[in-house]
Design a protein around this motif. Structure first.
Motif, PDB file in Angstrom:
ATOM      1  N   THR A  98       0.886  -1.139  -0.045  1.00 28.20           N
ATOM      2  CA  THR A  98      -0.100   0.075  -0.211  1.00 28.20           C
ATOM      3  C   THR A  98       0.764   1.228  -0.085  1.00 28.20           C
ATOM      4  OG1 THR A  98      -0.347  -0.420   2.369  1.00 28.20           O
ATOM      5  CG2 THR A  98      -2.036  -1.038   1.014  1.00 28.20           C
ATOM      6  N   GLY A  99       2.204   1.187  -0.225  1.00 28.94           N
ATOM      7  CA  GLY A  99       3.099   2.366  -0.427  1.00 28.94           C
ATOM      8  C   GLY A  99       3.820   2.758   0.970  1.00 28.94           C
ATOM      9  N   ARG A 100       4.591   3.220   0.888  1.00 29.26           N
ATOM     10  CA  ARG A 100       5.514   3.737   1.899  1.00 29.26           C
ATOM     11  C   ARG A 100       4.883   4.525   3.024  1.00 29.26           C
ATOM     12  NH1 ARG A 100      11.436   3.487   0.294  1.00 29.26           N
ATOM     13  NH2 ARG A 100      11.304   3.012   2.422  1.00 29.26           N
ATOM     14  N   LEU A 101       5.445   4.636   4.403  1.00 30.48           N
ATOM     15  CA  LEU A 101       4.706   5.329   5.308  1.00 30.48           C
ATOM     16  C   LEU A 101       5.063   6.673   5.388  1.00 30.48           C
ATOM     17  CD1 LEU A 101       3.114   5.275   8.134  1.00 30.48           C
ATOM     18  CD2 LEU A 101       5.523   4.597   9.250  1.00 30.48           C
ATOM     19  N   VAL A 102       3.896   7.684   5.149  1.00 29.96           N
ATOM     20  CA  VAL A 102       4.494   8.930   4.873  1.00 29.96           C
ATOM     21  C   VAL A 102       4.172   9.899   6.143  1.00 29.96           C
ATOM     22  CG1 VAL A 102       4.262   8.913   2.439  1.00 29.96           C
ATOM     23  CG2 VAL A 102       2.143   9.244   3.877  1.00 29.96           C
ATOM     24  N   ARG A 103       3.159   9.439   6.956  1.00 34.72           N
ATOM     25  CA  ARG A 103       2.847  10.411   8.252  1.00 34.72           C
ATOM     26  C   ARG A 103       2.298   9.569   9.262  1.00 34.72           C
ATOM     27  NH1 ARG A 103      -2.437  11.021   9.121  1.00 34.72           N
ATOM     28  NH2 ARG A 103      -3.290  12.503  10.950  1.00 34.72           N
ATOM     29  N   THR A 104       2.862   9.787  10.511  1.00 36.48           N
ATOM     30  CA  THR A 104       2.698   9.075  11.542  1.00 36.48           C
ATOM     31  C   THR A 104       2.146   9.959  12.819  1.00 36.48           C
ATOM     32  OG1 THR A 104       4.298   7.433  11.245  1.00 36.48           O
ATOM     33  CG2 THR A 104       3.687   7.644  13.767  1.00 36.48           C
ATOM     34  N   ALA A 105       0.873   9.680  13.483  1.00 30.35           N
ATOM     35  CA  ALA A 105       0.394  10.726  14.526  1.00 30.35           C
ATOM     36  C   ALA A 105       0.180   9.677  15.755  1.00 30.35           C
ATOM     37  CB  ALA A 105      -0.806  11.139  14.123  1.00 30.35           C
ATOM     38  N   VAL A 106       0.684  10.083  16.824  1.00 30.91           N
ATOM     39  CA  VAL A 106       0.694   9.878  18.328  1.00 30.91           C
ATOM     40  C   VAL A 106      -0.001  10.643  19.017  1.00 30.91           C
ATOM     41  CG1 VAL A 106       2.191   9.014  20.047  1.00 30.91           C
ATOM     42  CG2 VAL A 106       2.934   8.623  17.685  1.00 30.91           C
ATOM     43  N   SER A 107      -0.853  10.134  19.917  1.00 32.87           N
ATOM     44  CA  SER A 107      -1.562  11.176  20.737  1.00 32.87           C
ATOM     45  C   SER A 107      -1.719  10.329  22.205  1.00 32.87           C
ATOM     46  CB  SER A 107      -3.054  11.293  20.456  1.00 32.87           C
ATOM     47  OG  SER A 107      -2.986  12.186  19.162  1.00 32.87           O
ATOM     48  N   THR A 108      -1.305  11.333  23.031  1.00 30.15           N
ATOM     49  CA  THR A 108      -1.584  10.735  24.505  1.00 30.15           C
ATOM     50  C   THR A 108      -2.890  11.718  25.196  1.00 30.15           C
ATOM     51  OG1 THR A 108      -0.143  12.438  25.633  1.00 30.15           O
ATOM     52  CG2 THR A 108       0.880  10.544  24.921  1.00 30.15           C
ATOM     53  N   ASP A 109      -3.197  11.466  26.325  1.00 34.08           N
ATOM     54  CA  ASP A 109      -4.301  12.488  26.808  1.00 34.08           C
ATOM     55  C   ASP A 109      -3.905  13.716  27.209  1.00 34.08           C
ATOM     56  OD1 ASP A 109      -2.819  11.598  28.974  1.00 34.08           O
ATOM     57  OD2 ASP A 109      -4.565  10.490  30.072  1.00 34.08           O
ATOM     58  N   ARG A 110      -2.656  13.927  26.746  1.00 32.88           N
ATOM     59  CA  ARG A 110      -2.067  15.303  26.994  1.00 32.88           C
ATOM     60  C   ARG A 110      -1.451  15.993  25.997  1.00 32.88           C
ATOM     61  NH1 ARG A 110       1.599  14.760  32.568  1.00 32.88           N
ATOM     62  NH2 ARG A 110       2.037  16.898  31.934  1.00 32.88           N
ATOM     63  N   ASN A 111      -0.464  15.248  25.055  1.00 35.38           N
ATOM     64  CA  ASN A 111      -0.124  15.920  24.003  1.00 35.38           C
ATOM     65  C   ASN A 111      -0.371  15.059  22.624  1.00 35.38           C
ATOM     66  OD1 ASN A 111       1.577  18.503  25.150  1.00 35.38           O
ATOM     67  ND2 ASN A 111       1.816  16.927  26.347  1.00 35.38           N
ATOM     68  N   ALA A 112      -0.103  15.732  21.457  1.00 33.16           N
ATOM     69  CA  ALA A 112       0.042  15.052  20.147  1.00 33.16           C
ATOM     70  C   ALA A 112       1.515  15.407  19.516  1.00 33.16           C
ATOM     71  CB  ALA A 112      -1.140  15.426  19.391  1.00 33.16           C
ATOM     72  N   LEU A 113       1.632  14.238  18.802  1.00 32.14           N
ATOM     73  CA  LEU A 113       3.002  14.431  18.017  1.00 32.14           C
ATOM     74  C   LEU A 113       2.763  14.032  16.555  1.00 32.14           C
ATOM     75  CD1 LEU A 113       6.627  13.328  18.445  1.00 32.14           C
ATOM     76  CD2 LEU A 113       5.601  12.297  16.596  1.00 32.14           C
ATOM     77  N   PHE A 114       3.084  14.660  15.628  1.00 27.78           N
ATOM     78  CA  PHE A 114       3.115  14.419  14.114  1.00 27.78           C
ATOM     79  C   PHE A 114       4.597  14.373  13.549  1.00 27.78           C
ATOM     80  CE2 PHE A 114      -0.052  18.039  15.571  1.00 27.78           C
ATOM     81  CZ  PHE A 114      -1.312  16.963  15.822  1.00 27.78           C
ATOM     82  N   CYS A 115       4.442  12.995  12.949  1.00 32.01           N
ATOM     83  CA  CYS A 115       5.772  12.948  12.172  1.00 32.01           C
ATOM     84  C   CYS A 115       5.503  12.592  10.720  1.00 32.01           C
ATOM     85  CB  CYS A 115       6.538  11.876  12.783  1.00 32.01           C
ATOM     86  SG  CYS A 115       8.165  11.065  11.701  1.00 32.01           S
ATOM     87  N   ASP A 116       5.825  13.586   9.850  1.00 32.00           N
ATOM     88  CA  ASP A 116       5.501  13.569   8.429  1.00 32.00           C
ATOM     89  C   ASP A 116       6.902  13.199   7.583  1.00 32.00           C
ATOM     90  OD1 ASP A 116       3.187  14.211   9.295  1.00 32.00           O
ATOM     91  OD2 ASP A 116       2.729  15.453   8.004  1.00 32.00           O
ATOM     92  N   THR A 117       6.992  12.370   6.987  1.00 27.66           N
ATOM     93  CA  THR A 117       8.153  11.875   6.066  1.00 27.66           C
ATOM     94  C   THR A 117       8.208  12.431   4.865  1.00 27.66           C
ATOM     95  OG1 THR A 117       8.389   9.667   7.252  1.00 27.66           O
ATOM     96  CG2 THR A 117       9.584   9.870   5.179  1.00 27.66           C
ATOM     97  N   ILE A 118       9.364  13.269   4.714  1.00 29.63           N
ATOM     98  CA  ILE A 118       9.428  14.115   3.071  1.00 29.63           C
ATOM     99  C   ILE A 118      10.062  13.136   2.301  1.00 29.63           C
ATOM    100  CG2 ILE A 118      10.920  15.815   2.301  1.00 29.63           C
ATOM    101  CD1 ILE A 118      11.355  16.934   5.153  1.00 29.63           C
ATOM    102  N   ARG A 119      11.043  12.272   2.539  1.00 31.43           N
ATOM    103  CA  ARG A 119      11.627  11.219   1.905  1.00 31.43           C
ATOM    104  C   ARG A 119      12.376  10.266   2.948  1.00 31.43           C
ATOM    105  NH1 ARG A 119      14.845  11.758  -2.231  1.00 31.43           N
ATOM    106  NH2 ARG A 119      14.278  14.094  -2.668  1.00 31.43           N
TER     107      ARG A 119
END
Length: 324
Positions: A98-119
């Motif tokens: 289904t293609g490469r992993l391009v975006r990863t989102a992680v959320s806790t009950d306090r904060n969120a992190l977004f990791c977007d892959t350029i390459r």
């Protein structure tokens, strides 16, 4: 949302000699200035911090400062951990064709992190509080994706439609999913299966599995539907093979989420509740439920990643009503 003044941005640029600025840094600064929702925005290359900006408001290290002891240090460590995790998960997810992993989102009950892959090996990471509200979190997510899209354009790469943001209008209220039924599910497997079935269809969510004590309790999918088959690589997995693949992946997501939960403790705080693995052709969603339970959802349509995420969120809220 707090109305207290935000601290002035702090910059970390270990990979730059004094006075050095490149085009990537200029884009990073512009995105951070335009997105007050973000506490932290950074660019990592090969798992190493290239440049970061933050509004964490921590004082300059004094004579008693212990290296690595501030939240800024913790967020940088988490960034390195997440980029390593992304590379490992990318290899795992490519088995589904289904293609490469391009975006990863992680959320806790306090904060969120977004990791977007350029390459591969080249990532931007944003961190923000979830207390700012669903609309602010959605804005932060979109801002990181827009930055990654601009950085891809510098290298002549097309937009991968992170999060389906390029094909999905901004929802009126990201905290609500108008498609989900409001229900209090029964506790038996049949009732849970019926609830999952109400959310699965060729338009948005193509597979859902309810897990308890590390075992799949019930799975509903429409992987044999012609509309769904048309989204898949014709030379890739069969529907039967895809079911087996997502069962194996789901078994891995519980331990993987626990590992991320431990790694994120100092940087994000709280308990990990959500993990999104956004590939070029769809996404995999993990939602933690009470009492050693979790939910895994899959869409194979990149245009419907946002809508599928909303449905998984609503379903997780319903399933959380089950007695522990």
């Amino acid at each position: 949302m707090s109305t207290s003044p935000r601290p002035d941005p702090h910059e970390t640029h270990p990979a730059h000699p004094p006075g050095s600025v490149d085009e990537v840094v200029e884009h990073l600064r512009g995105a951070f200035a335009a997105t007050p929702e973000l506490d932290y925005l950074a660019h990592f290359r090969a798992g190493t911090l290239h440049h970061a900006l933050d509004r964490l408001g921590e004082p300059a290290p004094g004579p008693d400062h212990l290296p690595g002891s501030t939240r800024r240090d913790a967020v940088e460590r988490l960034g390195r951990h997440v980029t390593s995790t992304v590379r490992a998960m990318d290899r795992r997810l490519q088995q589904a064709r289904t293609g490469r992993l391009v975006r990863t989102a992680v959320s806790t009950d306090r904060n969120a992190l977004f990791c977007d892959t350029i390459r591969p090996g080249d990532d931007v990471i944003g961190v923000m509080p979830v207390a700012a509200g669903p609309a602010a979190v959605a804005a932060g997510d979109r801002a990181v994706a827009a930055l990654a899209t601009r950085l891809r354009a510098l290298d002549g790469l097309p937009a991968p439609n992170y999060g389906s943001f390029d094909t999905t209008a901004v929802p009126a209220d990201p905290g609500e999913s108008p498609t989900r039924p409001i229900t209090r599910p029964g506790t038996d497997a049949t009732a849970i299966t019926d609830l999952l079935r109400a959310h699965v269809g060729p338009d948005t969510l193509h597979l859902l599995t309810y897990w308890a004590d590390d075992h799949p309790i019930t799975t509903v999918d429409c992987l044999d539907d012609p509309t769904v088959l048309a989204l898949c690589d014709p030379d890739g997995l069969t529907a039967t093979e895809r079911r087996a693949y997502y069962t194996d992946l789901g078994a891995d997501l519980g331990p993987r989420a626990n590992e991320l939960n431990r790694a994120a403790a100092g940087a994000l705080g709280g308990r990990l509740l959500r993990l999104v693995l956004d590939v070029e052709g769809g996404a995999v969603f993990y939602r933690r439920l009470p009492a050693r339970r979790y939910l895994v959802g899959v869409t194979l349509d990149q245009r419907r990643v946002g809508a599928a995420d909303d449905r998984v969120a609503g379903l997780a809220a319903d399933l959380s009503l089950l007695p522990e």
